[in-house]
Write a protein that holds these residues in place. Structure first.
Motif, mmCIF file in Angstrom:
data_model
loop_
_atom_site.group_PDB
_atom_site.id
_atom_site.type_symbol
_atom_site.label_atom_id
_atom_site.label_comp_id
_atom_site.label_asym_id
_atom_site.label_seq_id
_atom_site.Cartn_x
_atom_site.Cartn_y
_atom_site.Cartn_z
ATOM 1 N N ALA A 70 0.966 -1.034 -0.327
ATOM 2 C CA ALA A 70 -0.031 0.079 -0.042
ATOM 3 C C ALA A 70 0.657 1.239 0.363
ATOM 4 O O ALA A 70 2.012 1.548 0.395
ATOM 5 C CB ALA A 70 -1.137 -0.168 0.815
ATOM 6 N N PRO A 72 -0.127 5.215 -0.243
ATOM 7 C CA PRO A 72 -0.887 6.430 0.589
ATOM 8 C C PRO A 72 -0.643 7.354 -1.305
ATOM 9 O O PRO A 72 0.561 7.382 -1.868
ATOM 10 C CB PRO A 72 -0.293 7.398 1.734
ATOM 11 C CG PRO A 72 0.852 7.216 1.511
ATOM 12 C CD PRO A 72 1.297 5.890 0.842
ATOM 13 N N GLU A 73 -1.946 7.628 -1.573
ATOM 14 C CA GLU A 73 -2.863 8.395 -2.263
ATOM 15 C C GLU A 73 -1.634 9.758 -3.023
ATOM 16 O O GLU A 73 -1.315 9.967 -4.110
ATOM 17 C CB GLU A 73 -4.173 8.747 -2.672
ATOM 18 C CG GLU A 73 -4.444 9.541 -3.952
ATOM 19 C CD GLU A 73 -4.617 8.165 -5.078
ATOM 20 O OE1 GLU A 73 -4.278 8.076 -6.348
ATOM 21 O OE2 GLU A 73 -5.085 7.220 -4.488
ATOM 22 N N GLU A 74 -1.559 10.872 -1.941
ATOM 23 C CA GLU A 74 -0.529 11.314 -2.413
ATOM 24 C C GLU A 74 1.088 11.019 -2.255
ATOM 25 O O GLU A 74 1.936 12.122 -2.306
ATOM 26 C CB GLU A 74 -0.552 12.253 -0.449
ATOM 27 C CG GLU A 74 -0.235 11.229 0.850
ATOM 28 C CD GLU A 74 -1.831 10.873 1.716
ATOM 29 O OE1 GLU A 74 -1.655 10.942 2.383
ATOM 30 O OE2 GLU A 74 -2.061 10.551 0.124
ATOM 31 N N ARG A 76 2.122 8.064 -4.785
ATOM 32 C CA ARG A 76 2.263 7.587 -5.916
ATOM 33 C C ARG A 76 2.666 8.967 -6.477
ATOM 34 O O ARG A 76 2.848 9.644 -6.597
ATOM 35 C CB ARG A 76 0.715 7.509 -5.866
ATOM 36 C CG ARG A 76 0.342 6.171 -5.151
ATOM 37 C CD ARG A 76 -1.152 5.989 -5.335
ATOM 38 N NE ARG A 76 -1.582 4.640 -4.030
ATOM 39 C CZ ARG A 76 -2.809 4.865 -4.237
ATOM 40 N NH1 ARG A 76 -3.909 4.715 -5.006
ATOM 41 N NH2 ARG A 76 -3.357 3.732 -3.040
ATOM 42 N N GLN A 108 -6.650 -2.084 -8.671
ATOM 43 C CA GLN A 108 -6.031 -1.832 -7.985
ATOM 44 C C GLN A 108 -4.024 -1.730 -9.222
ATOM 45 O O GLN A 108 -4.360 -1.094 -9.823
ATOM 46 C CB GLN A 108 -5.423 -3.072 -6.991
ATOM 47 C CG GLN A 108 -6.414 -2.979 -5.739
ATOM 48 C CD GLN A 108 -6.000 -4.270 -4.873
ATOM 49 O OE1 GLN A 108 -5.254 -4.707 -5.085
ATOM 50 N NE2 GLN A 108 -6.453 -3.713 -3.584
#
Length: 141
Positions: A70, A72-74, A76, A108
């Protein structure tokens, strides 16, 4: 031996362990010691030291199973996922693994894993509904 079958919703860890015990004994008798070992590669926020993502895997029978990855979006798009995969491969090689396997959903990162040399060895359609769950492997040289 007399037996009965009980249905239990929301089983406890003790229930899982009780089922796992004879399975592990059988597997050990047929395939030997799996030499299980967990690994974690933690991604931390440099300002707060909080764990914000990473990779978690289990090594057994000379294969690394990546259970979780995983980002986090910020965070990527910064190459963190690639670094985690490369580090996991290094660990797997150091531990004598012959390969790595994982599963992922179509929403994903299947293309990410393919880009890193993983090949599909199976999938489930409609898992969840209108999506696919992919199973990938990568043999290590």
């Amino acid at each position: 031996m007399s037996t009965r079958i009980e249905i239990k919703t929301h089983p406890k860890e003790d229930d899982r362990s009780a089922i796992l015990k004879p399975l592990r004994a059988h597997n050990f008798s047929k395939a030997g010691d799996p030499k299980p070992e967990s690994i974690a590669l933690l991604v931390r926020d440099e300002n707060t030291d909080e764990i914000i993502g990473g990779l978690y895997g289990e090594i057994f029978y000379r294969w690394l199973f990546i259970e979780l990855l995983a980002i986090p979006e910020e965070a990527r798009g910064q190459g963190i996922g690639s670094r985690l995969i490369n580090m996991a491969e290094d660990v797997a090689r150091e531990k004598g693994c012959i390969g790595i396997w994982l599963d992922t959903f179509d929403f994903q990162a299947p293309a990410f894993y393919q880009k890193h040399g993983f090949t599909e060895f199976g999938h489930l359609d409609n898992f969840p509904s209108e999506h696919k769950r992919f199973f990938f492997q990568k043999r290590l040289a």
